[in-house]
Scaffold this motif. Structure first.
Motif, PDB file in Angstrom:
ATOM      1  N   TYR A  18      16.551 -85.502 -36.805  1.00  0.00           N
ATOM      2  CA  TYR A  18      16.340 -86.840 -37.384  1.00  0.00           C
ATOM      3  C   TYR A  18      15.004 -86.765 -38.092  1.00  0.00           C
ATOM      4  O   TYR A  18      13.962 -86.873 -37.442  1.00  0.00           O
ATOM      5  N   ALA A  23      16.389 -83.029 -32.554  1.00  0.00           N
ATOM      6  CA  ALA A  23      16.931 -83.638 -31.341  1.00  0.00           C
ATOM      7  C   ALA A  23      17.843 -82.677 -30.597  1.00  0.00           C
ATOM      8  O   ALA A  23      18.092 -82.834 -29.408  1.00  0.00           O
ATOM      9  N   PRO A  42      18.219 -85.942 -18.729  1.00  0.00           N
ATOM     10  CA  PRO A  42      17.504 -87.226 -18.719  1.00  0.00           C
ATOM     11  C   PRO A  42      17.654 -87.979 -20.048  1.00  0.00           C
ATOM     12  O   PRO A  42      18.144 -87.440 -21.038  1.00  0.00           O
ATOM     13  N   ASN A  43      17.201 -89.191 -20.016  1.00  0.00           N
ATOM     14  CA  ASN A  43      17.228 -90.044 -21.191  1.00  0.00           C
ATOM     15  C   ASN A  43      16.468 -89.392 -22.350  1.00  0.00           C
ATOM     16  O   ASN A  43      15.391 -88.846 -22.153  1.00  0.00           O
ATOM     17  N   GLY A  44      17.034 -89.409 -23.525  1.00  0.00           N
ATOM     18  CA  GLY A  44      16.351 -88.862 -24.696  1.00  0.00           C
ATOM     19  C   GLY A  44      16.446 -87.354 -24.811  1.00  0.00           C
ATOM     20  O   GLY A  44      15.804 -86.754 -25.669  1.00  0.00           O
ATOM     21  N   ALA A  45      17.260 -86.736 -23.976  1.00  0.00           N
ATOM     22  CA  ALA A  45      17.332 -85.275 -23.975  1.00  0.00           C
ATOM     23  C   ALA A  45      18.076 -84.732 -25.184  1.00  0.00           C
ATOM     24  O   ALA A  45      17.841 -83.608 -25.617  1.00  0.00           O
ATOM     25  N   GLY A  46      18.992 -85.512 -25.700  1.00  0.00           N
ATOM     26  CA  GLY A  46      19.770 -85.054 -26.842  1.00  0.00           C
ATOM     27  C   GLY A  46      21.264 -84.995 -26.551  1.00  0.00           C
ATOM     28  O   GLY A  46      22.031 -84.430 -27.328  1.00  0.00           O
ATOM     29  N   LYS A  47      21.687 -85.605 -25.471  1.00  0.00           N
ATOM     30  CA  LYS A  47      23.103 -85.575 -25.093  1.00  0.00           C
ATOM     31  C   LYS A  47      23.972 -86.285 -26.133  1.00  0.00           C
ATOM     32  O   LYS A  47      24.993 -85.764 -26.584  1.00  0.00           O
ATOM     33  N   SER A  48      23.543 -87.492 -26.497  1.00  0.00           N
ATOM     34  CA  SER A  48      24.327 -88.251 -27.478  1.00  0.00           C
ATOM     35  C   SER A  48      24.354 -87.525 -28.810  1.00  0.00           C
ATOM     36  O   SER A  48      25.370 -87.481 -29.497  1.00  0.00           O
ATOM     37  N   THR A  49      23.217 -86.952 -29.156  1.00  0.00           N
ATOM     38  CA  THR A  49      23.152 -86.208 -30.414  1.00  0.00           C
ATOM     39  C   THR A  49      24.151 -85.054 -30.401  1.00  0.00           C
ATOM     40  O   THR A  49      24.822 -84.785 -31.405  1.00  0.00           O
ATOM     41  N   GLU A  88      28.618 -93.984 -26.811  1.00  0.00           N
ATOM     42  CA  GLU A  88      27.643 -94.645 -25.950  1.00  0.00           C
ATOM     43  C   GLU A  88      27.629 -96.133 -26.298  1.00  0.00           C
ATOM     44  O   GLU A  88      27.659 -96.495 -27.471  1.00  0.00           O
TER      45      GLU A  88
HETATM   46  N1  LIG Z   1      19.011 -92.302 -35.173  1.00  0.00           N
HETATM   47  C1  LIG Z   1      17.916 -91.654 -34.692  1.00  0.00           C
HETATM   48  N2  LIG Z   1      16.821 -91.550 -35.450  1.00  0.00           N
HETATM   49  C2  LIG Z   1      15.714 -90.910 -35.004  1.00  0.00           C
HETATM   50  N3  LIG Z   1      15.639 -90.361 -33.820  1.00  0.00           N
HETATM   51  C3  LIG Z   1      16.690 -90.415 -32.993  1.00  0.00           C
HETATM   52  C4  LIG Z   1      17.885 -91.098 -33.403  1.00  0.00           C
HETATM   53  N4  LIG Z   1      18.775 -91.019 -32.386  1.00  0.00           N
HETATM   54  C5  LIG Z   1      18.152 -90.330 -31.403  1.00  0.00           C
HETATM   55  N5  LIG Z   1      16.911 -89.985 -31.769  1.00  0.00           N
HETATM   56  C6  LIG Z   1      15.969 -89.199 -30.953  1.00  0.00           C
HETATM   57  O1  LIG Z   1      16.579 -87.973 -30.644  1.00  0.00           O
HETATM   58  C7  LIG Z   1      16.314 -87.623 -29.328  1.00  0.00           C
HETATM   59  C8  LIG Z   1      17.619 -87.444 -28.584  1.00  0.00           C
HETATM   60  O2  LIG Z   1      18.284 -88.680 -28.503  1.00  0.00           O
HETATM   61  P1  LIG Z   1      19.717 -88.852 -27.826  1.00  0.00           P
HETATM   62  O3  LIG Z   1      20.586 -87.789 -28.341  1.00  0.00           O
HETATM   63  O4  LIG Z   1      20.135 -90.239 -28.026  1.00  0.00           O
HETATM   64  O5  LIG Z   1      19.389 -88.594 -26.296  1.00  0.00           O
HETATM   65  P2  LIG Z   1      20.224 -88.938 -24.998  1.00  0.00           P
HETATM   66  O6  LIG Z   1      21.576 -89.346 -25.431  1.00  0.00           O
HETATM   67  O7  LIG Z   1      20.214 -87.702 -24.235  1.00  0.00           O
HETATM   68  O8  LIG Z   1      19.505 -90.031 -24.294  1.00  0.00           O
HETATM   69  C9  LIG Z   1      15.460 -88.717 -28.739  1.00  0.00           C
HETATM   70  O9  LIG Z   1      14.107 -88.314 -28.812  1.00  0.00           O
HETATM   71  C10 LIG Z   1      15.686 -89.883 -29.642  1.00  0.00           C
HETATM   72  O10 LIG Z   1      14.527 -90.680 -29.719  1.00  0.00           O
END
Ligand SMILES: Nc1ncnc2c1ncn2[C@@H]1O[C@H](COP(=O)(O)OP(=O)(O)O)[C@@H](O)[C@H]1O
Ligand SMILES: [Mg+2]
Lengths: 239, 377, 331
Positions: A18, A23, A42-49, A88
């Motif tokens: 991003y 990420a 953990p939260n913010g790890a990059g799972k959703s990404t 999510e």
């Molecule tokens: N649309 C976005 N723009 C900028 N940064 C993002 C965006 N989505 C996620 N991030 C960043 O990417 C990292 C991974 O996010 P995410 O994949 O949502 O983590 P998780 O699902 O594990 O909580 C985090 O640091 C988050 O702040």
């Protein structure tokens, strides 16, 4: 057709950024046909990404193969291959009725006809509570019911592979357990499932294997039989 | 059905709210832009009509009927004009229209007015369709008069033969601009620079400098309002001796412009604006009939447009008297056979072929110096 | 008692749900019967119904914003005006030419701008509306500038012309009903569901296999065609067109109608157009205070029926629900 590996999904060197933030760094992941595996972290790890990159919602570099074939980097085209994502936060269309949400799940087959009826009755058997609420606005249901709808909607596509991003988010433990039990049941009947969860103990109960994501890297692969205590798991997170 | 009955009720209330007239009146429909871009002129038009109607009614009305003005705000928008015209046709059943200067509004409504066979006296230019012109009469002086007056002044009184044109994009200004381009050679005048501006532009220095460097020693300004004052200020700031020639406008515009440029600013003045300096005669007499009534109600507010509205009503009254009828077709025929009528804005001579009544140039060239309007020709 | 209170009230609620639309249709019927100048007001209301129904497809269903719909009404209006009045084409052929020109224009404009999101898209469409207005003013050889084009014939096919006010109003009512029916069918089709889905979440829609960009563009073109048709109808009814008639005030009016009627609902555009069309007329006797009363009425409607008049039943439901517990306390 190269089903030689027996993997339904192979992820190799998947990297997503991003802007300046990376990420997801060079993620590798395998999912066998008929397997249910978990992605923890953990939260913010990059799972959703990771999930979004697999289905093409987030642009990423690297390879994603589905039954041996490279997946296009376009979400609509990925969906057409038979991969469904429960995003999510559920991604329910609140103003539309439950039935319309389910019809949208079967978007690829135009939400009507014999095929559609068969899928619908299967979903309503899995989630009888949706049956009573077919004409109700989806947004007016409880969180648990909405999550059921989200899963049901994904199943309406009759997917080969189901991806779920934190289905337990914001739900009572009892409801979570109910939903995870349904996933286990679906998996037993042959559906391949990739489940992202923060609540590791819950996920590990139904998954055969798990990957742990920390700081955008897949750091460990765990065999769930090895995990016996909460402490052990914590070690994987913070090593 | 709640909403429907509510609206129906509201409509019914509106109908009842209109005062029940015991005696039959002669109804004059007035479509004016009381709000929107035409407000300045159209409010004056309405106020002039009110003064005129009061005057006629104080004399016993026309053929025994009092004049009743039905005034509707068209918000200076054509679509709104269609609505108010049709309201006045079918609900108020007006006998004639004496409408303001929103040309597009009058054009848009024209086909409906013609179908209802109601004559329309207009402050605006005439609609373009021949079958509509048949029912429409314009009290506006032909735009070429404003242009010709200024060219004639330059030719007769100055050595200036190169002029810059500065005009806004309104239909009337565009028309005048085209006329200026066409007429200039007849006066031995060249127009090296023709520039268009927008009404809300705040500076014309570039255009003026361009004219100056092209050798133009006068600016023919075409367009109403504050832009004329701005032009004057710019000429002064640039330190030029360029003449500024303004088109017909309100005294409220001429005053500050004159105060800025003195005798470097000349404008096309309507008769009512130079009343004090007029020689004795029919014109002065007619203005004298109107002006005291106007001033009693509106002080020293400019009387030009109000005077034209007065003229429109007086011509209508004269036509009714001649026709001995309130019928639209009869009034129409009478207007066209009326002898030339001396109004406050000039002499109106309508005929079956001439529906723009002013046929001789009624204007003067004037300056505003030392707090007074001075006639220069 | 055979009917329990619950079924009575649910029947009442069902009736209430359609009441605003039925009332609006009733006003149209009343105007046809009455034949006075209300015909004009309701006629404009019906033309706006079509315009707003198109806007509703793009904004209410697809959740996008366009401030430039007047551009497409202008293309339809001027195509019809110029081709019939200047070149003597039959109205239907001219209208079709207008629709084709509008669709092409909407495609060319929409293709690049629909990649923009939120405010940027709104700004881009706003610019389009302003540009088309400027073109109508400046392209004098075709549009006649501010002087406008007059002598536009009434609607008709062959030698049959719709001349009487009533015939025109009935025709407009049919056109409005067809537009709303098409809008209803569209909303309840696969395409319509996909639009509502992408308005909720573009990502969720994509993940279901919906081609978001293509659908947004298609919705934009459909809404433009609605606008074009309304522009065509307008010039044939009035017989005249000038730039002021296709300016920003058209957009403001349409937005008011859309929100007052009920954005996203099928009948909202009709309800909004009729109510907003009639409101100034019903308060005309307030004269100088007309604008003030109009504004106050708008604010009241939007406070008490925030979802628009079309979803008035929701407001009533909510009111009943908050009062219901009090009943249960009574012995
Ligand atoms: N649309 C976005 N723009 C900028 N940064 C993002 C965006 N989505 C996620 N991030 C960043 O990417 C990292 C991974 O996010 P995410 O994949 O949502 O983590 P998780 O699902 O594990 O909580 C985090 O640091 C988050 O702040
Ligand atoms: Mg996440």
């Amino acid at each position: 057709m190269s089903i030689t590996t027996g993997n339904i999904l192979e992820v190799r060197g998947l990297t997503a950024r991003y802007g300046e933030v990376t990420a997801l760094r060079s993620a590798d992941l395998d999912l066998k046909e008929g397997e249910l595996i978990a992605v923890l972290g953990p939260n913010g790890a990059g799972k959703s990404t990771l999930m979004r990159s697999i289905v093409g919602l987030t642009s990423a570099s690297g390879d994603v193969r589905f039954r041996g074939e490279l997946l296009p980097r376009n979400a609509a085209a990925v969906a057409a291959r038979g991969i469904a994502l429960v995003p999510e936060g559920r991604g329910i269309f609140g103003p539309m009725s439950v039935e319309e949400n389910l019809q949208l799940g079967a978007y690829m087959i135009n939400g009507r006809g014999e095929d559609y009826e068969r899928r619908l009755s299967r979903v309503l058997t899995l989630f009888p509570r949706l049956k009573e609420r077919l004409s109700q606005a989806a947004g007016s249901m409880s969180g648990g019911e909405q999550q059921m709808l989200a899963v049901g909607r994904a199943l309406m596509a009759d997917p080969k592979l189901l991806l779920l991003d934190e289905p337990s988010l914001g739900l009572a433990p009892k409801v979570t357990a109910e939903i995870l039990e349904t996933l286990a049941e679906l998996n037993r009947s042959g559906l391949s499932v990739l489940l992202v969860e923060q609540k590791a103990p819950l996920a590990l109960k139904i998954a055969s294997r798990a990957y742990v994501v920390v700081n955008g890297r897949i750091s460990t692969e765990i065999d769930t039989k090895e995990i016996t205590s909460h402490d052990q798991l914590a070690r994987y997170y913070f090593q | 059905m709640k909403a429907a009955s509510f609206i129906a009720l509201a409509l019914a209330t509106t109908a009842l709210a209109a005062p029940a007239m015991a005696q039959e009146t002669f109804k004059v429909g007035v479509s004016v832009g009381l709000t929107g871009y035409a407000a300045a002129v159209d409010r004056a038009w309405r106020d002039g009509l009110e003064v005129a109607a009061d005057y006629v009614n104080s004399k016993g009305g026309v053929r025994g009927r009092k004049i009743q003005l039905v005034i509707e705000d068209n918000k200076s928008e054509p679509q709104e004009a269609v609505t108010v015209y049709r309201k006045m046709i079918s609900s108020d059943k007006v006998n004639i229209f004496i409408s303001g200067c929103v040309s597009a509004g009058n054009f848009a409504a024209a086909q409906f007015v013609v179908r209802a066979q109601i004559p329309m006296m207009l402050c605006s230019i005439l609609p373009p369709q021949p079958d509509q012109v048949k029912w429409a009469y314009s009290f506006l002086a032909p735009p070429r008069f404003e242009v010709e007056k200024r060219f004639a002044y330059l030719k007769d009184k100055t050595p200036i033969r190169k002029v810059g044109v500065l005009h806004d994009p309104s239909p009337y200004a565009n028309l005048q601009k085209d006329l200026a381009v066409k007429a200039a050679p007849d006066y031995g005048i060249e127009l090296p620079v023709v520039e268009q501006y927008k009404q809300d532009d705040a500076d014309f220095s570039t255009q003026i400098s361009k004219m100056e460097s092209a050798g133009a020693k006068a600016v023919l300004k075409i367009g109403l309002g504050g832009s004329t004052v701005t032009t004057a200020k710019n000429i002064k700031q640039l330190g030029l001796n360029t003449l500024l020639l303004g088109s017909v406008d309100d005294l409220a515009v001429f005053k500050p412009t004159g105060e800025t440029l003195g005798n470097q600013f000349l404008f096309v003045a309507a008769p009512a604006q130079v009343y004090e300096t007029l020689p004795e005669g029919a014109l002065k007499q007619e203005i004298a009939r109107f002006l005291p009534l106007w001033r009693a109600k509106h002080g020293d507010r400019d009387a030009v447009w109000a005077g034209k509205a007065w003229d429109a009503l007086m011509v209508t009254v004269a036509a009714i008297d001649k026709a001995q009828s309130f019928d639209g077709e009869a009034i129409r025929a009478a207007v066209e056979t009326l002898p030339p009528y001396q109004g406050t804005g000039g002499i109106y001579s309508f005929s079956p072929t001439v529906h723009q009544g002013i046929t001789t140039n009624p204007f003067f060239m004037a300056t505003y110096e030392n707090g007074k309007v001075m006639v220069k020709n | 008692m055979t009917n329990s209170p619950a079924t009575i009230s649910s029947k009442l609620m069902a009736a209430l749900r359609h009441a605003p639309a039925i009332a609006a249709a009733g006003m149209v019927a009343y105007a046809i019967a009455d034949g006075g100048y209300i015909v004009t007001v309701v006629g404009f209301g019906l033309i706006y119904t079509i315009f707003v129904a198109g806007l509703n497809i793009f904004m209410g269903y697809a959740g996008q914003t366009s401030f430039g719909q007047n551009a497409f009404a202008a293309i339809g209006a001027y195509a019809s005006a110029v081709l019939t009045a200047t070149y003597g084409w039959p109205p239907l052929l001219a209208a079709l030419a207008g629709i084709v020109a509008t669709a092409i224009c909407a495609f060319v404009i929409g293709y690049p701008t629909l990649r923009l999101k939120g405010h940027y898209l709104a700004m881009a469409t706003l610019a389009i509306g302003l540009i088309i207005y400027e073109v109508a003013v400046q392209w004098q050889s075709v549009t006649n500038g501010y002087m406008g084009i007059s002598g536009i014939p009434a609607l008709g096919i062959g030698h049959y012309e719709l001349l009487s006010d009533r015939a025109q109003l009935i025709f407009l009512a049919i056109m409005a009903v067809l537009s709303l029916a098409a809008s209803w069918l569209l909303r309840h089709s696969r395409f319509g569901r996909a639009l509502v889905a992408l308005s909720g979440s573009e990502d969720a829609a994509r993940a279901l296999g919906i081609n978001v960009r293509q659908y947004k563009l298609t919705a934009f073109i459909i809404s433009a065609i609605y606008a074009s048709i309304s522009g065509t109808l307008f010039v044939h009814i009035v017989g005249f067109i000038s730039p002021e008639m296709i300016g920003m005030n058209m957009v403001i009016l349409a937005f008011t109608m859309l929100y007052v009627g009920g954005i996203g609902t099928t009948t909202g555009p009709l309800i909004g157009a009729i109510v907003i069309g009639l409101l100034p007329e019903s308060i005309r006797s307030f004269k100088d205070y007309q604008d003030l009363v109009y504004g106050a009425a708008l604010i009241l409607i939007l406070i008490y029926a925030p979802g628009g008049i079309a979803s008035l039943d929701q407001v009533v439901k909510k009111l009943l629900r908050t009062k219901a517990p009090a009943k249960e306390v009574a012995p």
